[in-house]
Each structure stands twice: as structure tokens, then as C-alpha cells.
Design a protein around this motif. Structure first.
Motif, mmCIF file in Angstrom:
data_model
loop_
_atom_site.group_PDB
_atom_site.id
_atom_site.type_symbol
_atom_site.label_atom_id
_atom_site.label_comp_id
_atom_site.label_asym_id
_atom_site.label_seq_id
_atom_site.Cartn_x
_atom_site.Cartn_y
_atom_site.Cartn_z
ATOM 1 N N ARG A 108 0.867 -1.194 0.000
ATOM 2 C CA ARG A 108 0.000 0.000 0.000
ATOM 3 C C ARG A 108 0.895 1.233 0.000
ATOM 4 N NH1 ARG A 108 0.279 1.873 5.225
ATOM 5 N NH2 ARG A 108 0.737 0.306 6.792
ATOM 6 N N GLU A 109 0.269 2.367 -0.242
ATOM 7 C CA GLU A 109 1.054 3.601 -0.341
ATOM 8 C C GLU A 109 1.627 4.013 1.017
ATOM 9 O OE1 GLU A 109 0.769 8.046 -2.204
ATOM 10 O OE2 GLU A 109 -1.011 7.235 -1.250
ATOM 11 N N VAL A 110 2.896 4.376 1.011
ATOM 12 C CA VAL A 110 3.576 4.904 2.197
ATOM 13 C C VAL A 110 4.232 6.214 1.775
ATOM 14 C CG1 VAL A 110 5.340 4.500 3.941
ATOM 15 C CG2 VAL A 110 4.032 2.579 3.040
ATOM 16 N N PRO A 111 3.669 7.352 2.169
ATOM 17 C CA PRO A 111 4.258 8.628 1.737
ATOM 18 C C PRO A 111 5.616 8.876 2.399
ATOM 19 C CG PRO A 111 2.474 9.014 3.287
ATOM 20 C CD PRO A 111 2.485 7.541 2.995
ATOM 21 N N VAL A 112 6.429 9.667 1.730
ATOM 22 C CA VAL A 112 7.741 10.048 2.256
ATOM 23 C C VAL A 112 7.734 11.559 2.445
ATOM 24 C CG1 VAL A 112 10.223 10.092 1.836
ATOM 25 C CG2 VAL A 112 8.875 8.148 1.063
ATOM 26 N N TYR A 113 7.918 12.007 3.678
ATOM 27 C CA TYR A 113 8.005 13.422 3.993
ATOM 28 C C TYR A 113 9.482 13.813 3.970
ATOM 29 C CZ TYR A 113 3.168 12.986 5.305
ATOM 30 O OH TYR A 113 1.820 12.742 5.267
ATOM 31 N N ILE A 114 9.812 14.828 3.204
ATOM 32 C CA ILE A 114 11.199 15.212 2.984
ATOM 33 C C ILE A 114 11.515 16.464 3.799
ATOM 34 C CG2 ILE A 114 12.926 15.793 1.250
ATOM 35 C CD1 ILE A 114 10.860 14.581 -0.809
ATOM 36 N N TYR A 115 12.530 16.349 4.658
ATOM 37 C CA TYR A 115 12.965 17.466 5.491
ATOM 38 C C TYR A 115 14.377 17.863 5.110
ATOM 39 C CZ TYR A 115 8.971 17.031 8.603
ATOM 40 O OH TYR A 115 7.712 17.020 9.113
ATOM 41 N N GLU A 116 14.605 19.157 5.068
ATOM 42 C CA GLU A 116 15.937 19.683 4.833
ATOM 43 C C GLU A 116 16.538 19.986 6.200
ATOM 44 O OE1 GLU A 116 17.244 22.461 1.328
ATOM 45 O OE2 GLU A 116 16.311 23.650 2.904
ATOM 46 N N THR A 117 17.717 19.436 6.471
ATOM 47 C CA THR A 117 18.333 19.619 7.780
ATOM 48 C C THR A 117 19.546 20.529 7.656
ATOM 49 O OG1 THR A 117 19.643 17.616 7.456
ATOM 50 C CG2 THR A 117 17.569 17.379 8.639
ATOM 51 N N TYR A 118 19.807 21.231 8.740
ATOM 52 C CA TYR A 118 20.904 22.176 8.791
ATOM 53 C C TYR A 118 21.892 21.763 9.874
ATOM 54 C CZ TYR A 118 17.454 24.784 6.185
ATOM 55 O OH TYR A 118 16.529 25.151 5.264
ATOM 56 N N ILE A 119 23.078 22.322 9.850
ATOM 57 C CA ILE A 119 24.126 21.960 10.797
ATOM 58 C C ILE A 119 23.710 22.257 12.235
ATOM 59 C CG2 ILE A 119 26.494 22.505 11.514
ATOM 60 C CD1 ILE A 119 27.115 22.951 8.546
ATOM 61 N N VAL A 120 22.955 23.309 12.458
ATOM 62 C CA VAL A 120 22.586 23.721 13.811
ATOM 63 C C VAL A 120 21.474 22.868 14.416
ATOM 64 C CG1 VAL A 120 23.344 26.086 13.523
ATOM 65 C CG2 VAL A 120 21.015 25.475 12.913
ATOM 66 N N GLY A 121 21.007 21.854 13.712
ATOM 67 C CA GLY A 121 19.998 20.965 14.262
ATOM 68 C C GLY A 121 18.574 21.302 13.875
ATOM 69 N N LYS A 122 18.377 22.299 13.071
ATOM 70 C CA LYS A 122 17.033 22.647 12.622
ATOM 71 C C LYS A 122 16.668 21.829 11.387
ATOM 72 C CE LYS A 122 16.109 27.295 13.915
ATOM 73 N NZ LYS A 122 15.854 28.638 13.413
ATOM 74 N N ALA A 123 15.387 21.646 11.195
ATOM 75 C CA ALA A 123 14.890 20.950 10.004
ATOM 76 C C ALA A 123 13.580 21.603 9.589
ATOM 77 C CB ALA A 123 14.671 19.470 10.302
ATOM 78 N N ARG A 124 13.347 21.616 8.277
ATOM 79 C CA ARG A 124 12.066 22.147 7.791
ATOM 80 C C ARG A 124 11.563 21.261 6.668
ATOM 81 N NH1 ARG A 124 11.930 25.820 3.197
ATOM 82 N NH2 ARG A 124 13.978 25.806 2.225
ATOM 83 N N LEU A 125 10.251 21.115 6.638
ATOM 84 C CA LEU A 125 9.602 20.295 5.609
ATOM 85 C C LEU A 125 9.735 20.991 4.264
ATOM 86 C CD1 LEU A 125 7.789 17.792 5.023
ATOM 87 C CD2 LEU A 125 5.839 19.298 5.360
ATOM 88 N N ILE A 126 10.311 20.285 3.292
ATOM 89 C CA ILE A 126 10.472 20.888 1.965
ATOM 90 C C ILE A 126 9.709 20.142 0.887
ATOM 91 C CG2 ILE A 126 12.714 21.915 2.465
ATOM 92 C CD1 ILE A 126 13.911 19.606 0.715
ATOM 93 N N GLY A 127 9.103 19.004 1.233
ATOM 94 C CA GLY A 127 8.373 18.292 0.189
ATOM 95 C C GLY A 127 7.796 16.982 0.659
ATOM 96 N N ILE A 128 7.100 16.336 -0.260
ATOM 97 C CA ILE A 128 6.475 15.041 0.016
ATOM 98 C C ILE A 128 6.498 14.221 -1.272
ATOM 99 C CG2 ILE A 128 4.159 15.905 -0.449
ATOM 100 C CD1 ILE A 128 3.177 13.985 1.760
ATOM 101 N N CYS A 129 6.658 12.929 -1.107
ATOM 102 C CA CYS A 129 6.628 12.003 -2.240
ATOM 103 C C CYS A 129 5.423 11.088 -2.046
ATOM 104 C CB CYS A 129 7.914 11.196 -2.308
ATOM 105 S SG CYS A 129 7.949 9.987 -3.643
ATOM 106 N N ARG A 130 4.519 11.088 -3.005
ATOM 107 C CA ARG A 130 3.323 10.240 -2.925
ATOM 108 C C ARG A 130 2.731 10.097 -4.321
ATOM 109 N NH1 ARG A 130 0.506 14.945 0.053
ATOM 110 N NH2 ARG A 130 0.045 16.257 -1.707
ATOM 111 N N ALA A 131 1.767 9.194 -4.428
ATOM 112 C CA ALA A 131 1.083 9.002 -5.709
ATOM 113 C C ALA A 131 -0.047 10.021 -5.815
ATOM 114 C CB ALA A 131 0.531 7.591 -5.809
ATOM 115 N N HIS A 132 -0.174 10.608 -6.984
ATOM 116 C CA HIS A 132 -1.223 11.585 -7.242
ATOM 117 C C HIS A 132 -1.817 11.265 -8.605
ATOM 118 C CE1 HIS A 132 -3.334 15.368 -6.824
ATOM 119 N NE2 HIS A 132 -2.938 15.722 -8.028
ATOM 120 N N ASN A 133 -3.081 10.847 -8.619
ATOM 121 C CA ASN A 133 -3.761 10.442 -9.852
ATOM 122 C C ASN A 133 -3.007 9.328 -10.578
ATOM 123 O OD1 ASN A 133 -5.809 12.331 -9.459
ATOM 124 N ND2 ASN A 133 -4.708 13.909 -10.597
#
Length: 162
Positions: A129-154
């Protein structure tokens, strides 16, 4: 002739804006090339490694154990090449299992997208079954922010990055 004289200041402004946009694109491209210049990115040879990863994943009894094994193996193969990528298993707000991909900000986006697509394909194959992948960009100082998602669309698998 009177019409041309009346609209010529607007035409000059329009041409100046178009020139500035072209200059900004060129400078952005130069900055990206300079950023990725010192980083050599190589991918593992997946033809040799994926069959063993799949077999090890399918031997696990539960869905969570399958995903944990998969993320450990994928992360291990990327770490062998010193690629700053790490897969993790997470639970979404509704309790469903998903993958999280932590990628260093210094990595090119195409490399991050390929890794996310690989994680999506293998997790979906392992669980059926579908398992989405949430993509986070990480920085040296320990911060991370969501930059994208991989999933099926149509019916098409897409990696949507910001």
C-alpha cells in the motif's frame, strides 16, 4: 505616433523588469553551482543491493518492523558513500505509518528527490500500500524544515519539493 510616445515609458519599464528577471535567474544559477561545486554526490549501485534489502525487509513480521528494516538498510547504503541522508519511520496524525527523509541542505534537490522516490517505491512494495515520504531539509545547527512530500497523485508518483 502620439500613441507610441504615450506608451513608451511603460515599454521601457517593462523591458527593464524583464532584464532584471533574467539577471536574477543567472545569478541564482551561479550561486547554486557554487554551492554544489565542492560536493561530489554518488548513489549506491542499487542493482546489487536492493534484492538483499527487499529479502531482509519481507522477512519481518509486522509492517512497522518491515519499514524500520528498510529505512535502516537504505540509510546504511547512503552512509557508506558519506551522503548526508537518513530515512526514519514516523506516524502521521491519523496513526498511519510514513517515512521521513532527512537530507542535508547542501545536497542537490535532484539527489534528494531520487532518494525519496526510492524510499517510496520500496516501502510501497514492502507493505503493498502507499507509504508517503516526507522530505525534510536539515541544517548543521539541528534545525529541520519540511520541503516536500513524495506520494502518488492520480496514479503518478510525484516528488513535490518547495
Amino acid at each position: 505616433m502620439k500613441t507610441i510616445g504615450r506608451f513608451s515609458p511603460y515599454l521601457v519599464i517593462l523591458l527593464a523588469v524583464a532584464g532584471l528577471l533574467g539577471w536574477a535567474r543567472t545569478e541564482q544559477r551561479r550561486a547554486e553551482e557554487a554551492q554544489y561545486e565542492g560536493i561530489e554526490v554518488r548513489e549506491p549501485v542499487w542493482n546489487d543491493r536492493l534484492p538483499a534489502v527487499r529479502q531482509e525487509t519481507l522477512q519481518q513480521p509486522t509492517d512497522e518492523a518491515k519499514l524500520r528494516t528498510l529505512t535502516d538498510r537504505l540509510t546504511h547504503h547512503y552512509r557508506e558513500l558519506d551522503a548526508p541522508l537518513r530515512f526514519k519511520v514516523i506516524q502521521t496524525d491519523d496513526g498511519a505509518l510514513a517515512l521521513r527523509l532527512n537530507a542535508a541542505a547542501a545536497l542537490p534537490r535532484w539527489y534528494t528527490a531520487r532518494a525519496a522516490r526510492l524510499g517510496y517505491d520500496e516501502a510501497t512494495r514492502a507493505l503493498g500500500r502507499e507509504v508517503p515520504v516526507y522530505i525534510y531539509e536539515t541544517y548543521i545547527v539541528g534545525k529541520a524544515r519540511l520541503i516536500g512530500i513524495c506520494r502518488a497523485h492520480n496514479g503518478v508518483v510525484e516528488v513535490a519539493l518547495q
